[in-house]
Design a protein around this motif. Structure first.
Motif, PDB file in Angstrom:
ATOM      1  N   HIS A  60     -11.995  -2.514 -31.767  1.00 21.29           N
ATOM      2  CA  HIS A  60     -13.420  -2.436 -31.434  1.00 21.29           C
ATOM      3  C   HIS A  60     -13.713  -1.093 -30.767  1.00 21.29           C
ATOM      4  CE1 HIS A  60     -11.578  -3.583 -27.624  1.00 21.29           C
ATOM      5  NE2 HIS A  60     -12.625  -3.007 -27.044  1.00 21.29           N
ATOM      6  N   ASP A  90     -16.128   0.477 -27.524  1.00 23.98           N
ATOM      7  CA  ASP A  90     -16.941   0.127 -26.348  1.00 23.98           C
ATOM      8  C   ASP A  90     -18.158   1.051 -26.333  1.00 23.98           C
ATOM      9  OD1 ASP A  90     -14.255  -0.800 -25.974  1.00 23.98           O
ATOM     10  OD2 ASP A  90     -14.805  -1.297 -23.929  1.00 23.98           O
ATOM     11  N   HIS A 124     -10.056   0.754 -30.731  1.00 24.76           N
ATOM     12  CA  HIS A 124      -8.812   0.426 -30.036  1.00 24.76           C
ATOM     13  C   HIS A 124      -8.694  -1.089 -29.913  1.00 24.76           C
ATOM     14  CE1 HIS A 124     -12.004   0.634 -27.023  1.00 24.76           C
ATOM     15  NE2 HIS A 124     -11.347  -0.339 -26.399  1.00 24.76           N
ATOM     16  N   ARG A 131     -15.901   1.617 -15.732  1.00 18.84           N
ATOM     17  CA  ARG A 131     -16.866   2.281 -16.610  1.00 18.84           C
ATOM     18  C   ARG A 131     -18.097   2.711 -15.833  1.00 18.84           C
ATOM     19  NH1 ARG A 131     -16.178  -1.358 -21.577  1.00 18.84           N
ATOM     20  NH2 ARG A 131     -14.058  -2.066 -21.270  1.00 18.84           N
TER      21      ARG A 131
END
Ligand code: MD3
Ligand code: FE
Length: 238
Positions: free
Chosen positions: A132, A134, A188, A214
Protein backbone atom coordinates in the motif's frame (compact mmCIF):
# COMPACT_ATOMS: atom_id res chain seq x y z
CA UNK A 1 34.26 -4.79 15.78
CA UNK A 2 30.49 -4.66 15.89
CA UNK A 3 30.36 -2.60 12.73
CA UNK A 4 32.08 -5.44 10.86
CA UNK A 5 29.51 -8.03 11.85
CA UNK A 6 26.38 -6.00 12.61
CA UNK A 7 23.85 -4.76 10.10
CA UNK A 8 25.08 -1.47 8.64
CA UNK A 9 23.03 1.71 8.26
CA UNK A 10 21.76 1.66 4.70
CA UNK A 11 19.94 3.93 2.28
CA UNK A 12 17.83 1.43 0.33
CA UNK A 13 16.37 4.10 -1.98
CA UNK A 14 16.61 7.91 -2.13
CA UNK A 15 15.16 9.15 1.19
CA UNK A 16 14.63 5.64 2.62
CA UNK A 17 17.19 5.02 5.35
CA UNK A 18 17.41 1.94 7.61
CA UNK A 19 19.30 2.39 10.89
CA UNK A 20 19.59 -1.03 12.60
CA UNK A 21 19.67 -1.07 16.40
CA UNK A 22 18.87 2.63 16.78
CA UNK A 23 16.90 2.26 20.02
CA UNK A 24 18.65 1.12 23.21
CA UNK A 25 17.14 -1.79 25.12
CA UNK A 26 15.93 0.65 27.81
CA UNK A 27 14.23 2.84 25.18
CA UNK A 28 12.59 -0.24 23.67
CA UNK A 29 11.28 -1.35 27.07
CA UNK A 30 9.91 2.14 27.69
CA UNK A 31 8.18 2.23 24.29
CA UNK A 32 6.65 -1.24 24.76
CA UNK A 33 5.20 -0.17 28.10
CA UNK A 34 3.85 3.04 26.53
CA UNK A 35 2.22 0.98 23.74
CA UNK A 36 0.56 -1.26 26.33
CA UNK A 37 -0.94 1.85 27.96
CA UNK A 38 -2.02 3.36 24.62
CA UNK A 39 -3.65 0.05 23.63
CA UNK A 40 -6.15 0.24 26.50
CA UNK A 41 -9.67 1.52 25.92
CA UNK A 42 -11.16 4.05 25.48
CA UNK A 43 -9.85 4.76 21.97
CA UNK A 44 -7.81 1.58 22.32
CA UNK A 45 -6.32 -0.91 19.89
CA UNK A 46 -8.58 -2.52 17.29
CA UNK A 47 -8.59 -4.29 13.95
CA UNK A 48 -9.20 -1.65 11.27
CA UNK A 49 -12.18 -2.39 9.02
CA UNK A 50 -11.65 -1.55 5.35
CA UNK A 51 -14.36 0.04 3.18
CA UNK A 52 -14.70 -3.35 1.44
CA UNK A 53 -15.72 -4.88 4.77
CA UNK A 54 -12.41 -6.71 5.07
CA UNK A 55 -10.68 -6.64 8.44
CA UNK A 56 -6.95 -5.99 8.75
CA UNK A 57 -5.00 -8.76 10.49
CA UNK A 58 -2.86 -6.12 12.17
CA UNK A 59 -4.26 -4.33 15.25
CA UNK A 60 -3.77 -0.56 15.41
CA UNK A 61 -4.05 2.21 17.98
CA UNK A 62 -3.61 5.86 17.03
CA UNK A 63 -2.30 8.93 18.83
CA UNK A 64 -3.09 12.51 17.83
CA UNK A 65 -5.58 11.67 15.09
CA UNK A 66 -7.55 8.47 14.47
CA UNK A 67 -6.85 6.85 11.13
CA UNK A 68 -9.56 5.03 9.25
CA UNK A 69 -9.18 4.20 5.58
CA UNK A 70 -8.71 6.71 4.08
CA UNK A 71 -8.79 9.72 6.41
CA UNK A 72 -7.95 11.06 9.87
CA UNK A 73 -10.67 11.70 12.47
CA UNK A 74 -10.66 13.37 15.92
CA UNK A 75 -12.45 10.48 17.64
CA UNK A 76 -11.89 6.74 17.66
CA UNK A 77 -14.33 3.99 16.60
CA UNK A 78 -15.83 3.91 20.12
CA UNK A 79 -16.53 7.66 20.00
CA UNK A 80 -13.81 8.50 22.54
CA UNK A 81 -11.30 11.28 21.82
CA UNK A 82 -8.03 10.06 20.34
CA UNK A 83 -5.22 9.85 22.88
CA UNK A 84 -2.83 12.80 22.75
CA UNK A 85 0.46 12.70 20.87
CA UNK A 86 3.08 13.28 23.58
CA UNK A 87 5.87 15.86 23.20
CA UNK A 88 8.54 13.29 24.09
CA UNK A 89 7.46 11.19 21.10
CA UNK A 90 7.75 14.19 18.76
CA UNK A 91 11.24 14.81 20.15
CA UNK A 92 12.16 11.15 19.49
CA UNK A 93 10.87 11.56 15.93
CA UNK A 94 13.00 14.64 15.36
CA UNK A 95 16.08 12.83 16.63
CA UNK A 96 15.24 9.91 14.32
CA UNK A 97 15.05 12.12 11.22
CA UNK A 98 18.23 13.98 12.16
CA UNK A 99 20.17 10.75 12.74
CA UNK A 100 18.85 8.95 9.65
CA UNK A 101 19.66 11.86 7.36
CA UNK A 102 22.93 12.78 9.10
CA UNK A 103 25.47 13.99 6.58
CA UNK A 104 22.88 14.46 3.86
CA UNK A 105 21.54 17.80 2.80
CA UNK A 106 18.56 16.42 0.90
CA UNK A 107 15.09 15.73 2.26
CA UNK A 108 14.55 17.55 5.53
CA UNK A 109 17.81 18.75 7.04
CA UNK A 110 16.53 22.32 7.30
CA UNK A 111 12.99 21.33 8.03
CA UNK A 112 11.87 21.04 11.64
CA UNK A 113 10.04 17.74 11.79
CA UNK A 114 6.79 18.04 13.79
CA UNK A 115 4.97 14.70 13.85
CA UNK A 116 1.41 14.90 15.22
CA UNK A 117 0.11 11.39 14.46
CA UNK A 118 1.35 7.98 15.56
CA UNK A 119 -0.04 4.69 14.27
CA UNK A 120 0.98 1.78 16.45
CA UNK A 121 0.56 -1.60 14.77
CA UNK A 122 0.62 -4.94 16.60
CA UNK A 123 1.42 -8.09 14.63
CA UNK A 124 0.66 -11.50 16.12
CA UNK A 125 2.32 -14.54 14.53
CA UNK A 126 -0.12 -14.54 11.60
CA UNK A 127 -0.56 -10.82 10.88
CA UNK A 128 0.73 -9.15 7.74
CA UNK A 129 0.15 -5.97 5.77
CA UNK A 130 -0.42 -5.90 2.03
CA UNK A 131 1.37 -3.54 -0.33
CA UNK A 132 0.00 0.00 0.00
CA UNK A 133 0.90 3.70 -0.11
CA UNK A 134 0.37 6.04 2.86
CA UNK A 135 -1.22 9.10 1.28
CA UNK A 136 -3.86 10.28 3.75
CA UNK A 137 -1.46 12.86 5.17
CA UNK A 138 -1.76 16.29 3.56
CA UNK A 139 1.95 17.05 3.51
CA UNK A 140 4.94 15.06 2.32
CA UNK A 141 6.98 15.10 5.55
CA UNK A 142 8.87 11.86 6.26
CA UNK A 143 7.39 8.86 8.06
CA UNK A 144 9.46 7.49 10.95
CA UNK A 145 9.11 3.76 11.70
CA UNK A 146 10.31 2.12 14.93
CA UNK A 147 10.25 -1.68 15.25
CA UNK A 148 9.87 -3.53 18.56
CA UNK A 149 9.78 -7.26 19.34
CA UNK A 150 9.68 -9.98 16.70
CA UNK A 151 11.61 -9.59 13.44
CA UNK A 152 9.55 -9.03 10.30
CA UNK A 153 10.17 -9.19 6.57
CA UNK A 154 9.37 -5.72 5.25
CA UNK A 155 8.93 -5.19 1.50
CA UNK A 156 9.87 -1.79 0.09
CA UNK A 157 8.61 -1.33 -3.45
CA UNK A 158 8.43 1.66 -5.77
CA UNK A 159 6.21 4.66 -6.42
CA UNK A 160 4.85 3.42 -9.78
CA UNK A 161 2.77 0.49 -8.53
CA UNK A 162 2.54 -2.48 -6.21
CA UNK A 163 4.68 -4.77 -8.38
CA UNK A 164 8.44 -5.23 -8.81
CA UNK A 165 11.04 -3.93 -8.34
CA UNK A 166 11.08 -4.30 -4.58
CA UNK A 167 13.58 -4.99 -1.82
CA UNK A 168 12.89 -7.26 1.14
CA UNK A 169 14.48 -6.08 4.38
CA UNK A 170 14.37 -7.71 7.81
CA UNK A 171 13.33 -5.26 10.51
CA UNK A 172 14.47 -6.20 14.00
CA UNK A 173 13.64 -4.87 17.43
CA UNK A 174 15.18 -1.44 17.89
CA UNK A 175 15.51 -0.67 14.17
CA UNK A 176 14.69 2.77 12.78
CA UNK A 177 13.49 3.38 9.25
CA UNK A 178 12.83 6.85 7.85
CA UNK A 179 10.89 7.30 4.61
CA UNK A 180 11.12 10.74 3.12
CA UNK A 181 11.84 12.50 -0.12
CA UNK A 182 11.32 10.33 -3.18
CA UNK A 183 10.46 7.32 -1.01
CA UNK A 184 7.59 8.89 0.91
CA UNK A 185 4.91 7.66 -1.48
CA UNK A 186 6.41 4.29 -2.36
CA UNK A 187 4.43 1.06 -2.02
CA UNK A 188 5.41 -1.08 0.96
CA UNK A 189 4.11 -3.92 3.11
CA UNK A 190 4.93 -6.54 5.73
CA UNK A 191 5.11 -10.14 4.48
CA UNK A 192 5.41 -11.93 7.82
CA UNK A 193 7.00 -11.99 11.22
CA UNK A 194 9.60 -14.65 11.94
CA UNK A 195 8.76 -17.31 14.54
CA UNK A 196 10.94 -17.51 17.63
CA UNK A 197 12.14 -13.90 17.45
CA UNK A 198 10.12 -12.45 20.37
CA UNK A 199 11.93 -10.21 22.86
CA UNK A 200 11.00 -11.05 26.47
CA UNK A 201 13.77 -8.71 27.68
CA UNK A 202 11.80 -5.67 26.45
CA UNK A 203 8.42 -7.00 27.58
CA UNK A 204 7.35 -8.44 24.22
CA UNK A 205 7.82 -12.20 24.44
CA UNK A 206 5.80 -12.69 21.27
CA UNK A 207 4.53 -10.49 18.47
CA UNK A 208 5.79 -7.29 16.89
CA UNK A 209 4.97 -3.63 17.43
CA UNK A 210 5.63 -0.97 14.82
CA UNK A 211 5.29 2.70 15.68
CA UNK A 212 5.02 5.11 12.74
CA UNK A 213 5.23 8.86 13.31
CA UNK A 214 3.73 11.18 10.72
CA UNK A 215 2.83 14.80 10.07
CA UNK A 216 -0.86 14.89 9.23
CA UNK A 217 -0.87 18.42 7.86
CA UNK A 218 -4.23 18.89 9.55
CA UNK A 219 -3.19 21.81 11.75
CA UNK A 220 -1.17 22.77 14.78
CA UNK A 221 -3.60 22.48 17.64
CA UNK A 222 -4.69 18.87 17.24
CA UNK A 223 -8.16 17.40 17.08
CA UNK A 224 -9.08 18.60 20.55
CA UNK A 225 -9.03 22.30 19.70
CA UNK A 226 -9.26 22.40 15.94
CA UNK A 227 -10.71 19.31 14.35
CA UNK A 228 -11.01 18.48 10.66
CA UNK A 229 -14.34 20.34 10.55
CA UNK A 230 -12.65 23.68 11.20
CA UNK A 231 -9.65 23.19 8.97
CA UNK A 232 -11.67 23.68 5.82
CA UNK A 233 -9.96 20.57 4.44
CA UNK A 234 -11.88 17.68 5.96
CA UNK A 235 -15.34 16.33 5.26
CA UNK A 236 -17.52 16.86 2.24
CA UNK A 237 -17.72 20.62 2.58
CA UNK A 238 -21.49 20.38 2.31
C1 MD3 B 1 7.26 3.80 3.41
N1 MD3 B 1 3.47 -0.07 8.66
O1 MD3 B 1 1.58 1.74 9.29
S1 MD3 B 1 6.53 0.44 8.71
C2 MD3 B 1 1.89 1.63 8.08
O2 MD3 B 1 5.66 -2.38 9.95
C3 MD3 B 1 2.90 0.61 7.69
O3 MD3 B 1 3.69 -1.81 10.57
C4 MD3 B 1 4.38 -1.15 8.43
O4 MD3 B 1 3.16 0.47 6.54
C5 MD3 B 1 4.61 -1.82 9.74
O5 MD3 B 1 1.42 2.31 7.18
C6 MD3 B 1 5.63 -0.74 7.78
C7 MD3 B 1 7.44 1.13 7.43
C8 MD3 B 1 6.74 2.20 6.64
C9 MD3 B 1 5.73 2.97 7.16
C10 MD3 B 1 5.22 4.02 6.42
C11 MD3 B 1 5.73 4.31 5.16
C12 MD3 B 1 7.21 2.45 5.40
C13 MD3 B 1 6.73 3.51 4.65
C14 MD3 B 1 5.27 5.39 4.40
C15 MD3 B 1 5.83 5.66 3.18
C16 MD3 B 1 6.81 4.86 2.68
FE1 FE C 1 2.34 2.10 5.40
Amino acid sequence: MSVLFGRPREQIAPGAVHVPGWLSEAEQRHLVQACRDWAKPPAGIRHTVMPSGGVMSVQTVCLGWHWVPYKYLPTADDGAPVKPFPDWLAELGRRAVTDAYAGETACVSEHRYRPDVALINFYDGQAKMGMHVDKDERIAAPVVSLSLGATCVFRFGNTAGRNRPWQDVQLESGDLFVFGGESRFAYHGVLKTLPGTGRPEIGLASGRLNITLRESGLGESGPGESGPGESGLGGSGA
